[in-house]
Write an enzyme that holds these catalytic residues in place. Structure first.
Site, short mmCIF file in Angstrom:
data_model
loop_
_atom_site.label_atom_id
_atom_site.label_comp_id
_atom_site.label_asym_id
_atom_site.label_seq_id
_atom_site.Cartn_x
_atom_site.Cartn_y
_atom_site.Cartn_z
CE1 TYR A 1 0.03 -4.86 14.93
CE2 TYR A 1 -2.35 -4.78 15.32
CZ TYR A 1 -1.25 -4.48 14.54
OH TYR A 1 -1.43 -3.81 13.35
CE LYS B 1 -7.33 -1.16 5.39
NZ LYS B 1 -5.94 -0.94 4.97
NE ARG C 1 -5.71 5.07 9.53
CZ ARG C 1 -6.90 5.42 9.09
NH1 ARG C 1 -7.41 6.59 9.42
NH2 ARG C 1 -7.58 4.61 8.32
CB CYS D 1 -1.38 4.85 3.52
SG CYS D 1 -1.29 3.28 4.35
CB SER E 1 -3.86 -1.07 15.94
OG SER E 1 -4.70 -0.20 15.20
CB CYS F 1 -0.90 0.01 1.23
SG CYS F 1 -2.21 1.27 1.13
CD GLU G 1 -14.56 -4.46 -2.67
OE1 GLU G 1 -13.62 -5.06 -3.22
OE2 GLU G 1 -14.76 -3.24 -2.82
CE LYS H 1 -6.66 -3.36 8.55
NZ LYS H 1 -5.59 -2.84 7.78
C1 PBG Z 1 -2.88 0.33 5.35
C2 PBG Z 1 -3.17 -0.44 6.57
C3 PBG Z 1 -3.85 -0.01 7.73
C4 PBG Z 1 -3.86 -1.09 8.61
C5 PBG Z 1 -3.18 -2.14 7.98
N1 PBG Z 1 -2.79 -1.72 6.72
C6 PBG Z 1 -4.38 1.31 8.10
C7 PBG Z 1 -5.42 1.96 7.28
O1 PBG Z 1 -6.00 1.39 6.36
O2 PBG Z 1 -5.67 3.12 7.56
C8 PBG Z 1 -4.48 -1.11 9.97
C9 PBG Z 1 -4.05 -2.22 10.86
C10 PBG Z 1 -4.38 -2.06 12.30
O3 PBG Z 1 -5.12 -1.15 12.71
O4 PBG Z 1 -3.87 -2.86 13.09
N2 PBG Z 1 -1.64 0.04 4.79
#
Ligand code: PBG
Length: 342
Positions: free
Chosen positions: A328, A209, A219, A135, A289, A133, A247, A262
């Site tokens: 985690y 997702k 984040r 981001c 998380s 990704c 999806e 997710k």
């Molecule tokens: C984006 C990504 C995210 C998470 C995993 N991959 C964040 C998002 O989409 O904003 C979140 C994982 C988590 O909260 O543990 N690369």
């Protein structure tokens, strides 16, 4: 015994005589024998947040027990996972520099590429899954290239996702995991990988997702929060369930080898329906998380028994239909499972 009690009690006895589910709950051994869902260290995938530098270990405040770590620490981490029976890791990288195009995401010596090599050197057996990704790599924190209005461009970004996946494969990744929820990402990555001779590298697609508030702590860990706006134009609306099947179907058609849902805990219905609709594909669920932080925070306050609560959460995710759980809690859970012999 009064007359008043006798008759109903007899009736109950003869009814219950044939129907006493408690018989199979009487002892721990009986419960073990009839347990429907199992939990084992090799069901878990443990994420790493890899940062530049040497000897770095920056604890993440909102994720107690989890830290950003540098590449040189990964050999030790790989040994620890092995000793715990955890077979897979999911990698996220925090680059030295971010820019509008996320150029470091596919650099040969980028942070994730270095991390993949280090892990593969230390433990060739460890399954290395890499997040694909943009981001974490873009200065604006969005999952792709943006147009003038800040809309994530779909097809223009797909080409970059293909390059990222190929660079991870070159470094030795076993599985690439596109997480951006762009249309056509699995097909684009499959064709890029095959075009570069990596037909053996598998795709675990974050097929379903949601635009969730439970990614907050991540984040902080991945330093990938969007600078403005949100991710609602590509991640799914938490109110939608049928759309999840659409999806997933699209990603299966495009050649995904495994699917991921997710978050996990608030979306067990989705895990269950994807499992039912696509029984032939391995299914992963991401215990994200915020879900981890909730258990940690409650436990730190003495409000929950962490071990029991975390194992119950992980069991629930498996019971809903996930084969694999990205969590985690993986290391602690593996220790708890070893300790109890369960
Ligand atoms: C984006 C990504 C995210 C998470 C995993 N991959 C964040 C998002 O989409 O904003 C979140 C994982 C988590 O909260 O543990 N690369």
């Amino acid at each position: 015994m009064t007359e008043f009690q006798t008759e109903p009690l007899d009736a109950l006895r003869s009814y219950a005589g044939a129907r006493r589910p408690r018989r199979l709950r009487r002892t721990a051994a009986l419960r073990d024998l009839v347990r429907e869902t199992t939990l084992a260290p090799d069901d878990f995938v443990f994420p790493f947040f890899v940062v530049p530098g040497d000897g770095v270990r920056n604890p993440i405040a909102s994720m107690p027990g989890i830290a950003q770590i540098s590449v040189d620490t990964l050999a030790g981490e790989a040994r620890e996972l092995e000793s715990l029976g955890i077979k897979a890791t999911l990698l996220f990288g925090i680059p030295v520099t971010k820019d509008a195009l996320g150029l470091e995401s596919y650099a040969e010596d980028g942070i994730v590429q270095q991390a993949i090599r280090a892990l593969k050197d230390a433990g060739p057996e460890l399954v290395v899954v890499s997040d694909v990704c943009l981001c974490e790599y873009t200065d604006h924190g969005h999952c792709g290239l943006l147009d003038a209005e800040g809309y994530v461009l779909n097809d223009e970004t797909l080409e970059i996702l293909g390059r990222i996946a190929v660079s991870h494969a070159e470094a030795g990744a076993d599985v690439v995991a596109p997480s951006g929820m762009l249309d056509g990402m699995v097909a684009a990555i499959r064709s890029a990988l095959d075009g570069a001779g990596f037909e053996r590298v598998a795709i675990l697609s974050y097929a379903v997702k949601y635009a969730s508030a439970f990614y907050g702590p991540f984040r902080e860990a991945a330093e990938g929060a969007p600078r403005f706006g949100d991710r609602k134009s590509h991640q799914m609306d938490p109110a939608n369930a049928r759309e999840a099947l659409r999806e997933a179907a699209l990603d299966v058609e495009q050649g995904a080898d495994a699917l991921l849902v997710k978050p996990a805990l608030g979306y067990l219905d989705i895990v269950s329906s994807v499992r039912e609709r696509f029984p032939e594909l391995p299914l992963a669920a991401y215990n994200v998380s915020g879900e981890y932080a909730m258990v940690k925070a409650a436990a730190a306050n003495g409000w929950l028994d962490e071990r029991a609560a975390a194992l119950e959460v992980l069991t629930a995710i498996r019971r809903a239909g996930a084969d694999l759980v990205v969590t985690y809690h993986a290391k602690e859970a593996a220790r708890w499972l070893q300790g109890s012999g369960a």
